[in-house]
Design an enzyme around this catalytic site. Sequence first.
Site, mmCIF file in Angstrom:
data_model
loop_
_atom_site.group_PDB
_atom_site.id
_atom_site.type_symbol
_atom_site.label_atom_id
_atom_site.label_comp_id
_atom_site.label_asym_id
_atom_site.label_seq_id
_atom_site.Cartn_x
_atom_site.Cartn_y
_atom_site.Cartn_z
ATOM 1 N N HIS A 187 48.917 44.863 38.872
ATOM 2 C CA HIS A 187 47.683 45.092 39.614
ATOM 3 C C HIS A 187 47.583 44.367 40.942
ATOM 4 O O HIS A 187 46.579 44.494 41.643
ATOM 5 C CB HIS A 187 46.507 44.735 38.721
ATOM 6 C CG HIS A 187 46.453 45.571 37.485
ATOM 7 N ND1 HIS A 187 46.211 46.925 37.511
ATOM 8 C CD2 HIS A 187 46.657 45.250 36.167
ATOM 9 C CE1 HIS A 187 46.237 47.410 36.282
ATOM 10 N NE2 HIS A 187 46.518 46.419 35.446
ATOM 11 N N CYS A 230 46.148 45.449 27.571
ATOM 12 C CA CYS A 230 47.174 45.122 28.565
ATOM 13 C C CYS A 230 48.249 44.225 27.950
ATOM 14 O O CYS A 230 49.451 44.422 28.200
ATOM 15 C CB CYS A 230 46.542 44.427 29.762
ATOM 16 S SG CYS A 230 45.605 45.525 30.842
#
Length: 269
Positions: A187, A230
């Site tokens: 990210h 995640c």
Amino acid sequence: MVITCGFITAAQATTPEEDLKAFQNFFKKRFPNVETSDYINGAYSIDPIGRENWEAIEEFPPYEPFIDEGQAMWEKPFANGKTFKDCFPDGPALAGKYPHWDKDKGMVMTLPLALNNCLKANGEKPLKYKKGPINNILSYLSYESRGQVTNVVVPTDDPRALEAYEEGKKFYYTRRGQLNFSCAHCHLQNAGMILRTEILSPAIGHTTHFPVYRSKWGTVGTLHRRFTGCNKQVRAKPFKAHGDEYRNLEYFLTYMSNGLPLNGPGARK
């Protein structure tokens, strides 16, 4: 560590203010045509095709029934006659106050943890943190808090607060799991790249739109449920929802979105 992709990594001695400036400047350079405020929309801030589909879904938001259920929870009296309002007199628009450093408890206080503390203080059974009714009341409180500006503070008069922030920062940049990935690999470093069929969303703004209705889940889920997912995706053992690890991570990651408005609950694929 060294500078990666023009961003100062976790091991270098920087202040939270310096971290925030570097973090947000990284995305300004990475996606110069994206307004900073638009990062509250996650991957849809950089994916025009996905954004069209998302905007169509938002015309009839799948999270609306959860907001209604949450309002009923907020207003329903406990067995002792009190309500959540007695614990949170400034509510229901209070999501912008969390997470924050609780000096008395010496820990990061998140909104779900505060809600459960309220329930226990009134003799009620606490809610599960990732699935179920917790998402209803969080959806309502987030909806009522839309437009509040993220403003996480790391107080300078308590070194434990900075320690918690640094632990969250360390978590974000630490490789883990069989895939040996950190949060930042997907990210930050590779934001905008395609993984399988998905565009990796920018880290900035990640916390503004939770809880989130995910089509994959078929329901609304919390931020810590997403943290768990995640960790599993990189084949790492997840941590306990609202334990120290994830609360500190939320503290750091929300701080990185300072200045951005809240827009939860959200809808995602």
